[in-house]
Design an enzyme around this catalytic site. Structure first.
Site, PDB file in Angstrom:
ATOM      1  N   GLY A  41      41.924  47.596  41.461  1.00  0.00           N
ATOM      2  CA  GLY A  41      42.402  46.438  40.695  1.00  0.00           C
ATOM      3  C   GLY A  41      41.264  45.489  40.382  1.00  0.00           C
ATOM      4  O   GLY A  41      40.504  45.108  41.281  1.00  0.00           O
TER       5      GLY A  41
ATOM      6  N   ASP B 216      52.142  50.295  39.024  1.00  0.00           N
ATOM      7  CA  ASP B 216      51.701  51.625  39.486  1.00  0.00           C
ATOM      8  C   ASP B 216      51.451  51.659  40.997  1.00  0.00           C
ATOM      9  O   ASP B 216      51.864  52.587  41.682  1.00  0.00           O
ATOM     10  CB  ASP B 216      50.396  52.032  38.778  1.00  0.00           C
ATOM     11  CG  ASP B 216      50.611  52.302  37.307  1.00  0.00           C
ATOM     12  OD1 ASP B 216      51.579  52.998  36.976  1.00  0.00           O
ATOM     13  OD2 ASP B 216      49.811  51.813  36.495  1.00  0.00           O
TER      14      ASP B 216
ATOM     15  N   ARG C 294      59.594  26.815  36.850  1.00  0.00           N
ATOM     16  CA  ARG C 294      59.786  27.709  35.700  1.00  0.00           C
ATOM     17  C   ARG C 294      61.202  28.268  35.611  1.00  0.00           C
ATOM     18  O   ARG C 294      61.715  28.487  34.518  1.00  0.00           O
ATOM     19  CB  ARG C 294      58.773  28.852  35.775  1.00  0.00           C
ATOM     20  CG  ARG C 294      57.379  28.360  35.504  1.00  0.00           C
ATOM     21  CD  ARG C 294      56.353  29.451  35.613  1.00  0.00           C
ATOM     22  NE  ARG C 294      55.058  28.875  35.299  1.00  0.00           N
ATOM     23  CZ  ARG C 294      53.899  29.507  35.444  1.00  0.00           C
ATOM     24  NH1 ARG C 294      53.876  30.741  35.909  1.00  0.00           N
ATOM     25  NH2 ARG C 294      52.777  28.909  35.132  1.00  0.00           N
TER      26      ARG C 294
ATOM     27  N   HIS D 150      56.936  37.117  33.125  1.00  0.00           N
ATOM     28  CA  HIS D 150      55.533  36.704  33.238  1.00  0.00           C
ATOM     29  C   HIS D 150      54.903  37.134  34.548  1.00  0.00           C
ATOM     30  O   HIS D 150      53.739  37.527  34.584  1.00  0.00           O
ATOM     31  CB  HIS D 150      55.488  35.176  33.117  1.00  0.00           C
ATOM     32  CG  HIS D 150      54.135  34.577  33.350  1.00  0.00           C
ATOM     33  ND1 HIS D 150      53.062  34.853  32.531  1.00  0.00           N
ATOM     34  CD2 HIS D 150      53.675  33.717  34.299  1.00  0.00           C
ATOM     35  CE1 HIS D 150      51.996  34.173  32.971  1.00  0.00           C
ATOM     36  NE2 HIS D 150      52.338  33.497  34.050  1.00  0.00           N
TER      37      HIS D 150
ATOM     38  N   GLU E 255      49.108  40.004  42.992  1.00  0.00           N
ATOM     39  CA  GLU E 255      50.500  40.123  42.544  1.00  0.00           C
ATOM     40  C   GLU E 255      51.190  41.386  43.044  1.00  0.00           C
ATOM     41  O   GLU E 255      52.418  41.420  43.152  1.00  0.00           O
ATOM     42  CB  GLU E 255      50.544  40.042  41.006  1.00  0.00           C
ATOM     43  CG  GLU E 255      51.924  39.735  40.465  1.00  0.00           C
ATOM     44  CD  GLU E 255      51.932  39.546  38.957  1.00  0.00           C
ATOM     45  OE1 GLU E 255      50.849  39.318  38.368  1.00  0.00           O
ATOM     46  OE2 GLU E 255      53.023  39.607  38.363  1.00  0.00           O
TER      47      GLU E 255
ATOM     48  N   ARG F  40      57.497  31.437  42.152  1.00  0.00           N
ATOM     49  CA  ARG F  40      56.110  30.978  42.292  1.00  0.00           C
ATOM     50  C   ARG F  40      55.868  29.711  41.492  1.00  0.00           C
ATOM     51  O   ARG F  40      56.363  29.572  40.371  1.00  0.00           O
ATOM     52  CB  ARG F  40      55.160  32.072  41.794  1.00  0.00           C
ATOM     53  CG  ARG F  40      53.716  31.627  41.771  1.00  0.00           C
ATOM     54  CD  ARG F  40      52.798  32.729  41.359  1.00  0.00           C
ATOM     55  NE  ARG F  40      52.892  33.091  39.958  1.00  0.00           N
ATOM     56  CZ  ARG F  40      52.350  32.411  38.957  1.00  0.00           C
ATOM     57  NH1 ARG F  40      51.692  31.281  39.191  1.00  0.00           N
ATOM     58  NH2 ARG F  40      52.458  32.842  37.715  1.00  0.00           N
TER      59      ARG F  40
ATOM     60  N   SER G 275      49.108  31.333  41.269  1.00  0.00           N
ATOM     61  CA  SER G 275      48.802  32.774  41.275  1.00  0.00           C
ATOM     62  C   SER G 275      47.297  33.026  41.333  1.00  0.00           C
ATOM     63  O   SER G 275      46.836  33.887  42.087  1.00  0.00           O
ATOM     64  CB  SER G 275      49.427  33.494  40.090  1.00  0.00           C
ATOM     65  OG  SER G 275      48.780  33.157  38.914  1.00  0.00           O
ATOM     66  N   LEU G 276      46.520  32.285  40.539  1.00  0.00           N
ATOM     67  CA  LEU G 276      45.064  32.467  40.643  1.00  0.00           C
ATOM     68  C   LEU G 276      44.604  32.076  42.039  1.00  0.00           C
ATOM     69  O   LEU G 276      43.712  32.703  42.628  1.00  0.00           O
ATOM     70  CB  LEU G 276      44.347  31.628  39.583  1.00  0.00           C
ATOM     71  CG  LEU G 276      44.453  32.136  38.130  1.00  0.00           C
ATOM     72  CD1 LEU G 276      43.784  31.158  37.166  1.00  0.00           C
ATOM     73  CD2 LEU G 276      43.823  33.517  37.979  1.00  0.00           C
TER      74      LEU G 276
HETATM   75  C1  SIN Z   1      50.056  29.474  32.409  1.00  0.00           C
HETATM   76  O1  SIN Z   1      48.978  29.049  32.043  1.00  0.00           O
HETATM   77  O2  SIN Z   1      51.112  29.000  32.016  1.00  0.00           O
HETATM   78  C2  SIN Z   1      50.091  30.660  33.347  1.00  0.00           C
HETATM   79  C3  SIN Z   1      49.419  30.355  34.609  1.00  0.00           C
HETATM   80  C4  SIN Z   1      50.238  30.757  35.785  1.00  0.00           C
HETATM   81  O3  SIN Z   1      51.164  31.571  35.643  1.00  0.00           O
HETATM   82  O4  SIN Z   1      50.004  30.231  36.888  1.00  0.00           O
END
Ligand code: SIN
Length: 546
Positions: A9, A209, A267, A327, A350, A361, A366-367
Site C-alpha cells: 500500500g 483487496d 458527515r 468516501h 483505512e 470518522r 484519516s490522514l
Molecule cells: C476532505 O477534504 O473533505 C476529505 C478529507 C477527509 O476525509 O478527512
C-alpha cells in the site's frame, strides 16, 4: 527477492510504515498495485487534525472527546488516545520530512475548522494536503532506500503455523506470479468505498483487496457496515468537494436558497440532511459566493479549478451542485492497535480497524490515523523482523493462485466484467447506501449472490499477458463481491442506527448493540458473523491462536 519487511500500500500509512521499518542494514519493499502517486491519501484534500502544542492537555482532551463522540460507542479509547496524543509530534515529523503546511502571518502552522471538531485543529496545504504529504513521503522513502515494487497485485499471503512467511503477487507487466518471502508484512492498502463505483470519491479500484486477502488468511473483518458518505461530491463525477470548503465558511443551500443544516456537523448528520432535501425534490448546492475570490483561490485552489473543469462553474460567482457519495470505510481487518491475530502481520490505515473511528470518522482524522498508525506499524514490523529467520513459503497457496490466473486466461467468456462492476456500485448505493432497511438489504444480498455466481465464469477476452487490465479487474471484482457481501450481511445484522449506519426500520440506537460485529469466512464463500464478546466459538478460536 526476499525482504525483511514488505509493506503493501502506497498511501500515507504504507509510506510511513516503510520509512520506519527501513534501517541501514535491512531490506524493505513497498508494494503498490498501480502507480505510487495514486492513492486515497493523495485525494484527501482538506487536512490533517492535530493539536500542535503537545503540552496543551486541554486541547488534546477535546480532540479525544470529539473523536470518541463521533465513534458512537464503538471506539477503542486506547487507540484514540494514542492517535490524538501523538498528532502534534507526527505533524512535526512530516514538516521535518519537507511537508510545507500553510502558515499564519506569524509563521505558525495555519489550522481550519472541520466537521465535528470543537476547535480549529486541521492543518492543511491549501486543499491538496494529501497529495502534498504523499509526494514528500515518496521522496523520503526513496531517499532512505525503500524499494518500490509498483504494479504488483497482491493475491494472498503465505504462512507457517500462525506466522506470516511471504506475499504472493501478480507482476502486472507480464502477469506472472511472484513470491516475496518476508519476515514481517504490513498491510496498508486502503478501504473499500470504491465498491460504490459511480457513487464514490474513491478510485474504482479501492475495493478492499487486502481485506479479502485477510479473510482468506483466516483473519476477521470488523464493523464492515460502517461506510462513510461524504456530504459533498459532484453529482456527475462524484469528485470530492473537500470539507475544507465548509471549513473555510461555505454554506449548504437548497433550491429555495435556504440553509438547512449546520454545515460543520459530523458527515453522517450532514449527508442524511442533504439526502432528505433531495428526496423532497430539492437540489443542494455549496455556496461560496460570500467569500472573496482571493480567499477561494488561495485556500481552495483545487476546488476552484475542478469545479470549473468538471461542472463549468465559477464557485466565486455561482452555486455548485453537490450530493453525498461513499468516501471512507470505517470497517476493516480486526486489529489491536496495529497487531493482528497472525504473527508478523501488521495493519494500518483505512484497511485496518483498531477502533480509532468506531461507527463514524471525523474529517481530518484519516490522514492523521494513517500517519500515526503507519509509523507504529513500521516500528512493530521492524521489531518483529529483527532476530527472526525467514519461514518457508506455502507453495500450495502459490500453486492455487497460479491456477486461478491460468483459468481466467484459459476459457472464453460472454460475460462483461465492466457491466458487472457498474451494477455492483449502483446496487450497493441504492440498496446498502445512506438509508438501509431489511427489504433493501435482502435484495442487495440476492443480487450479490447472483453476481458471485456470474463472476465465476469471467475470463479474459484479451489473452495477452503484458499489462492485462482485464485480469486485474476480474480479480478485483471477485474480491469486491466478497467484501460487498460482508458489508451487506453486517448491515443486516446491525438492527439499529448508529453513526454512519442508518436503518429506516430501526431508526434508534440500541444499547444492546453497542458492540462490534466480526466477520469470518469459515469455508470458501461462507461467512460467520457475531457481536464481539458474544460468541463462544470466537473465544475458542482466540485461545487456539494465542
Ligand atoms: C476532505 O477534504 O473533505 C476529505 C478529507 C477527509 O476525509 O478527512
Amino acid at each position: 527477492m526476499i525482504y525483511d519487511v514488505v509493506v503493501v500500500g502506497g498511501g500515507i500509512a504504507g509510506l510511513m510504515a516503510s520509512i520506519e521499518a527501513k534501517t541501514a542494514h535491512n531490506k524493505v519493499a513497498l508494494i503498490t498495485k498501480g502507480n505510487i502517486f495514486k492513492s486515497n491519501s493523495s485525494l484527501a484534500s482538506g487536512g490533517i487534525n492535530a493539536v500542535l502544542d503537545s503540552s496543551n492537555n486541554e486541547e488534546i482532551k477535546k480532540h479525544i472527546k470529539d473523536t470518541v463522540e463521533s465513534a458512537k460507542g464503538l471506539e477503542d479509547l486506547k487507540a484514540i488516545m494514542y492517535m490524538c496524543k501523538n498528532a502534534g509530534r507526527i505533524v512535526e515529523k512530516l514538516v521535518s520530512y519537507g511537508v510545507e503546511f500553510d502558515k499564519n502571518e506569524d509563521g505558525s502552522i495555519a489550522q481550519r475548522s472541520f466537521g465535528g471538531g470543537s476547535s480549529k485543529r486541521t492543518c492543511y496545504v491549501g486543499d491538496k494536503t494529501g497529495s502534498a504529504i504523499t509526494a514528500t513521503l515518496i521522496k523520503k522513502a526513496k531517499s532512505v532506500g525503500v524499494e518500490f515494487l509498483v504494479n504488483n497485485f497482491v493475491m494472498n499471503i503465505t504462512k507457517l503455523d500462525n506466522s506470516v512467511s511471504g506475499v504472493v503477487s501478480i507482476r502486472r507487466f507480464d502477469s506472472s506470479i511472484v513470491v516475496y518471502p518476508a519476515k514481517s508484512v504490513v498491510f496498508a492498502g486502503g478501504g473499500y468505498a470504491g465498491i460504490y463505483r459511480g457513487f464514490s470519491t474513491n478510485a474504482s479500484d479501492y475495493t478492499g483487496d487486502l481485506l479479502a486477502v485477510a479473510l482468506r488468511a483466516g483473519l476477521n473483518l470488523k464493523d464492515m457496515e460502517f461506510v462513510q458518505f461524504h456530504p459533498t461530491g459532484m453529482p456527475k463525477t462524484s469528485y470530492l468537494v473537500s470539507e475544507a470548503a465548509r471549513g473555510e465558511g461555505g454554506y449548504l443551500v437548497n433550491s429555495d436558497g435556504n440553509r438547512f443544516v449546520n454545515e460543520l456537523d459530523t458527515r453522517d448528520v450532514v449527508s442524511r440532511a442533504i439526502t432528505e432535501q433531495i428526496n423532497n425534490g430539492q437540489k443542494v448546492y455549496i455556496d461560496l459566493r460570500h467569500l472573496s475570490r482571493e480567499h477561494i483561490e488561495t485556500k481552495l485552489p483545487s476546488l476552484y479549478k475542478s469545479a470549473y473543469a468538471q461542472a463549468g462553474i465559477d464557485v466565486c460567482e455561482e452555486l455548485l451542485e453537490i450530493k453525498p457519495v461513499a468516501h471512507y470505510t470505517m470497517g476493516g481487518i480486526e486489529a489491536k492497535m496495529t497487531s493482528t491475530d497472525l504473527k508478523g502481520l501488521f495493519v494500518c490505515g483505512e484497511c485496518a480497524n483498531n477502533g480509532v473511528h468506531g461507527a463514524n470518522r471525523l474529517g481530518g482524522n484519516s490522514l492523521l490515523e494513517g500517519a500515526v498508525f503507519g509509523e507504529l506499524a513500521g516500528i512493530e514490523a521492524l521489531k518483529f523482523s529483527q532476530n527472526k529467520k525467514f519461514l518457508p513459503i506455502d507453495y500450495e497457496i502459490v500453486a492455487r493462485d497460479i491456477k486461478v490466473v491460468d483459468t481466467i486466461f484459459s476459457s472464453q467468456t460472454t460475460k462483461n466484467f465492466n457491466a458487472m462492476r457498474i451494477t455492483l456500485g449502483k446496487t450497493m448505493f441504492e440498496l446498502c447506501g445512506i438509508h438501509k432497511n431489511k427489504e433493501k438489504l435482502i435484495q442487495a444480498f440476492d443480487y450479490l449472490k447472483y453476481l458471485r455466481k456470474e463472476a465465476g465464469n469471467l475470463h479474459c477476452i484479451d489473452k495477452s499477458k503484458g499489462n492485462n487490465v482485464e485480469l486485474i479487474a476480474i480479480l478485483e471484482l471477485k474480491n469486491a463481491l466478497e467484501i460487498a457481501e460482508a458489508i451487506v450481511l453486517s448491515a443486516r445484522k446491525r438492527k439499529e442506527s448508529r453513526g454512519a449506519h442508518s436503518r429506516d426500520d430501526y431508526p434508534q440506537e440500541d444499547a444492546t448493540m453497542k458492540k462490534s460485529i466480526l466477520v469470518h469466512e469459515f469455508q470458501k464463500g461462507y461467512f460467520k458473523l457475531w457481536f464481539e464478546g458474544n460468541n463462544l466459538w470466537s473465544k475458542i478460536r482466540r485461545k487456539l491462536l494465542s
